[in-house]
Design a protein around this motif. Structure first.
Motif, PDB file in Angstrom:
ATOM      1  N   VAL A   1       1.006  -1.217   0.129  1.00  0.00           N
ATOM      2  CA  VAL A   1      -0.053  -0.098   0.006  1.00  0.00           C
ATOM      3  C   VAL A   1       0.935   1.083   0.031  1.00  0.00           C
ATOM      4  O   VAL A   1       2.224   1.371   0.410  1.00  0.00           O
ATOM      5  N   VAL A   2       0.422   2.425  -0.508  1.00  0.00           N
ATOM      6  CA  VAL A   2       1.236   3.708  -0.680  1.00  0.00           C
ATOM      7  C   VAL A   2       0.490   4.717   0.120  1.00  0.00           C
ATOM      8  O   VAL A   2      -0.411   5.328  -0.411  1.00  0.00           O
ATOM      9  N   PRO A   3       0.854   4.980   1.392  1.00  0.00           N
ATOM     10  CA  PRO A   3       0.438   6.297   2.164  1.00  0.00           C
ATOM     11  C   PRO A   3       0.955   7.352   1.185  1.00  0.00           C
ATOM     12  O   PRO A   3       2.104   7.419   0.951  1.00  0.00           O
ATOM     13  N   ASP A   4       0.141   8.518   0.941  1.00  0.00           N
ATOM     14  CA  ASP A   4       0.394   9.526   0.342  1.00  0.00           C
ATOM     15  C   ASP A   4       1.160  10.412   1.401  1.00  0.00           C
ATOM     16  O   ASP A   4       1.307  10.285   2.627  1.00  0.00           O
ATOM     17  N   HIS A   5       2.119  11.457   0.878  1.00  0.00           N
ATOM     18  CA  HIS A   5       2.863  12.141   1.767  1.00  0.00           C
ATOM     19  C   HIS A   5       2.242  13.150   2.754  1.00  0.00           C
ATOM     20  O   HIS A   5       2.497  13.215   3.878  1.00  0.00           O
ATOM     21  N   ALA A   6       0.927  13.551   2.263  1.00  0.00           N
ATOM     22  CA  ALA A   6      -0.001  14.215   3.546  1.00  0.00           C
ATOM     23  C   ALA A   6      -0.329  13.362   4.626  1.00  0.00           C
ATOM     24  O   ALA A   6      -0.492  13.728   5.818  1.00  0.00           O
TER      25      ALA A   6
ATOM     26  N   ARG B   1       0.860  13.997   8.431  1.00  0.00           N
ATOM     27  CA  ARG B   1      -0.085  14.263   9.366  1.00  0.00           C
ATOM     28  C   ARG B   1      -0.023  13.230  10.561  1.00  0.00           C
ATOM     29  O   ARG B   1      -0.377  13.440  11.712  1.00  0.00           O
ATOM     30  N   PHE B   2       0.423  11.869  10.192  1.00  0.00           N
ATOM     31  CA  PHE B   2       0.585  11.075  11.221  1.00  0.00           C
ATOM     32  C   PHE B   2       1.733  11.285  11.944  1.00  0.00           C
ATOM     33  O   PHE B   2       1.671  11.088  13.527  1.00  0.00           O
ATOM     34  N   ILE B   3       2.817  11.872  11.753  1.00  0.00           N
ATOM     35  CA  ILE B   3       4.078  12.326  12.493  1.00  0.00           C
ATOM     36  C   ILE B   3       3.549  13.559  13.307  1.00  0.00           C
ATOM     37  O   ILE B   3       3.885  13.746  14.563  1.00  0.00           O
ATOM     38  N   ALA B   4       2.879  14.309  12.750  1.00  0.00           N
ATOM     39  CA  ALA B   4       2.518  15.691  13.558  1.00  0.00           C
ATOM     40  C   ALA B   4       1.395  15.378  14.647  1.00  0.00           C
ATOM     41  O   ALA B   4       1.416  15.771  15.813  1.00  0.00           O
ATOM     42  N   ARG B   5       0.391  14.191  14.376  1.00  0.00           N
ATOM     43  CA  ARG B   5      -0.423  13.959  15.276  1.00  0.00           C
ATOM     44  C   ARG B   5       0.055  13.259  16.505  1.00  0.00           C
ATOM     45  O   ARG B   5      -0.381  13.181  17.688  1.00  0.00           O
ATOM     46  N   HIS B   6       1.058  12.129  15.989  1.00  0.00           N
ATOM     47  CA  HIS B   6       1.684  11.318  17.178  1.00  0.00           C
ATOM     48  C   HIS B   6       3.206  11.807  17.561  1.00  0.00           C
ATOM     49  O   HIS B   6       3.828  11.056  17.899  1.00  0.00           O
ATOM     50  N   GLU B   7       3.419  13.123  17.432  1.00  0.00           N
ATOM     51  CA  GLU B   7       4.807  13.460  17.709  1.00  0.00           C
ATOM     52  C   GLU B   7       5.231  13.194  19.187  1.00  0.00           C
ATOM     53  O   GLU B   7       6.502  12.858  19.228  1.00  0.00           O
ATOM     54  N   ARG B   8       4.499  13.357  20.236  1.00  0.00           N
ATOM     55  CA  ARG B   8       4.806  12.921  21.492  1.00  0.00           C
ATOM     56  C   ARG B   8       4.993  11.553  21.676  1.00  0.00           C
ATOM     57  O   ARG B   8       5.941  11.021  22.313  1.00  0.00           O
ATOM     58  N   ALA B   9       4.181  10.548  20.910  1.00  0.00           N
ATOM     59  CA  ALA B   9       4.323   9.460  20.992  1.00  0.00           C
ATOM     60  C   ALA B   9       5.671   8.813  20.393  1.00  0.00           C
ATOM     61  O   ALA B   9       6.309   7.741  20.730  1.00  0.00           O
ATOM     62  N   LEU B  10       5.831   9.385  19.341  1.00  0.00           N
ATOM     63  CA  LEU B  10       6.952   8.908  18.461  1.00  0.00           C
ATOM     64  C   LEU B  10       8.260   9.346  19.390  1.00  0.00           C
ATOM     65  O   LEU B  10       9.159   8.572  19.360  1.00  0.00           O
TER      66      LEU B  10
END
Length: 507
Positions: free
Chosen positions: A99-104, A108-117
């Protein structure tokens, strides 16, 4: 006899085996990252999604975390580059299951979960300890200045920021005449000459420019935004004999600490960043005024109690008509720092590394100097080890001359029980600094000149410099891609934790 070649046969179907598990060799890094993430606790990621399954389906957090960590481990940090690799790179297609998640979506995943990352740092450190790689007895501390996603030419004073906000307001008004009358339109309104007027102006500008009518509820991330409560330790401030400036400096320090504890997101829209920059300057002026007020109250109490006179002749403090100083409107959290390649608009990235070049702590600051980072970084390393469940503690800390701070050295040695080896003189000096002789200066020089001390300190460069060299040159982490201290901290911690994932753990 005809020439003998292996033909490419691009038109042939099934160039790859139908099972993705056959696409990569068993010892490939992608399989290792998949196994590492599978062993992690990812409940914080899953908890951010609805449990009832309603709404549009999201990509599996397990797959997205694996994708982000593998990309960082191989030096790919741009979301667009990650999407491109998901289409072209076999290892990425194995991780995503074709599967190919797009760049947006990735961004958004990195920004949404930045504390968890960022919190994954502790889990990777625990895995390193289980592999027998963590040896925290001897640690080295250092920092590197990295450019941020900001242009130093976009640093503005309050008056310049206010004029840009006024210009944006004029564009949204029905006519310039109704706003200014016979005035030129480029002067600051009288209301910006008082703290109350500036707050009301910024509040009204935000409501108007953000599309609110004034009666709407504030945004979710602005509801809890409050001015910090300042608490002044009189004994400590007076003991340092800094006078009025000491109280104002303490207020600025507490304001900066509050910003680290409650970071503001740096928005993409320019007008939102202008408003944030103006609020930053107003908060800094308010902190100075509070520090001065606390100093005046302290002097009044001393006089009332008949104590000794505080300070010399009175020097009344008059706050400026508008906030002084400058702030960068691209990234208000970044500062102009002196780096080896010149001045950069960015951050001071700090790291603590053990003998095996495993990163024990990774933090960022926007201070240009390192002298105030010794105790925070040792404390951060101890806290990371405790969260990872590692019993061993640092015994000796090595750092260069920029970390020389007597107050921090005393704190680390007496309360953290970590011996510190820091030369009081830089390597470029042939003679001691004027006044830096006797006492602990001479004692530290004697320790470093001894056979054992010299042997220990020589290991500092071999411990930590290769980590920064690998990060900056081999993985091309020479600047941060995101804005805001919280986002930059996550980016730095991902860069540091993936060093272990990409190299150390595989060994």
């Amino acid at each position: 006899m005809a020439q003998n070649f292996i033909e490419s046969r691009r038109e042939q179907g099934f160039l790859l085996p139908p099972d993705v598990r056959d696409w990569l060799p068993a010892d490939h890094l992608a399989w290792f990252v998949i196994d590492v993430v599978a062993a992690m606790e990812l409940s914080e990621f899953y908890g951010a999604y609805r449990a009832d399954g309603h709404g549009r389906a999201a990509y599996e957090p397990l797959m997205m975390v694996t994708l982000v960590l593998y990309a960082c481990s191989t030096g790919v940090r741009s979301s667009r580059a990650i999407e491109r690799h998901c289409r072209q790179d076999v290892a990425y297609r194995v991780i995503t299951g074709n599967v190919v998640p797009d760049h947006a979506t990735i961004a958004r995943f990195i920004a949404r979960h930045e504390r968890a990352l960022a919190a994954l740092f502790d889990q990777v450190l625990r895995l390193c300890d289980q592999a027998g790689l963590v040896k925290p007895g001897l640690i080295a501390i250092d920092g590197t200045r990295l450019a941020g996603n900001a242009n130093s030419d976009r640093t503005r004073q309050f008056e310049q920021i206010a004029l840009e906000i006024l210009a944006e307001l004029r564009l949204r008004d029905e006519g310039e005449d109704e706003l200014h009358g016979d005035a030129r339109g480029d002067e600051l309104p009288e209301q910006l000459r008082t703290a109350e007027g500036r707050r009301e102006f910024l509040r009204g500008a935000k409501q108007k420019l953000m599309g609110n009518d004034g009666d709407d509820e504030p945004a979710e991330d602005e509801e809890d935004r409050q001015a910090p409560e300042f608490e002044f330790d009189e004994e400590r401030i007076v003991a340092r004999t800094q006078g009025r400036e000491g109280w104002r400096r303490e207020a600025r320090r507490q304001l900066e600490r509050d910003r680290w504890c409650h970071p503001d997101p740096v928005r993409r829209a320019r007008i939102e960043r202008l408003l944030l920059a103006a609020e930053r300057l107003e908060d800094e002026l308010d902190a100075e005024c509070r520090g001065n007020t606390a100093y005046e109250e302290f002097k009044a109490r001393r006089r009332k109690l008949g104590g000794r006179r505080v300070g010399g002749p009175p020097k009344p403090y008059t706050p400026p008509a508008t906030p002084a100083g400058k702030v960068n409107i691209s990234d208000p959290d970044s500062k102009r720092l002196k780096a080896r390649e010149g001045y950069v608009q960015g951050y001071n990235a700090q790291a603590v590394v053990d003998e095996g070049q495993i990163v024990l702590a990774a933090e960022i600051t926007n201070m240009n100097v390192d002298w105030s980072q010794l105790d925070p970084m040792v404390s951060a390393a101890i806290a990371e080890l405790e969260r990872a469940g590692i019993q061993a503690r640092p015994q000796i800390a090595l750092a260069d001359a920029q970390y020389w701070n007597e107050e921090h050295i005393d704190e680390v040695v007496a309360n953290k029980h970590v011996q510190v080896l820091i030369p009081p003189d830089s390597s470029s000096r042939e003679t001691p600094r004027p006044g830096w002789s006797g006492g602990r200066y001479t004692w530290m020089r004697n320790v470093l000149d001894s056979t054992h001390g010299e042997e220990l300190y020589k290991r500092r460069k071999h411990i930590i410099e290769p980590v920064f060299g690998h990060t900056r040159h081999n993985r091309s982490v020479t600047r941060f891609l995101r804005r805001g201290r919280s986002a930059v901290r996550t980016e730095w911690r991902l860069a540091m934790l993936t060093i272990a994932v990409g190299t150390g753990l595989r060994l």
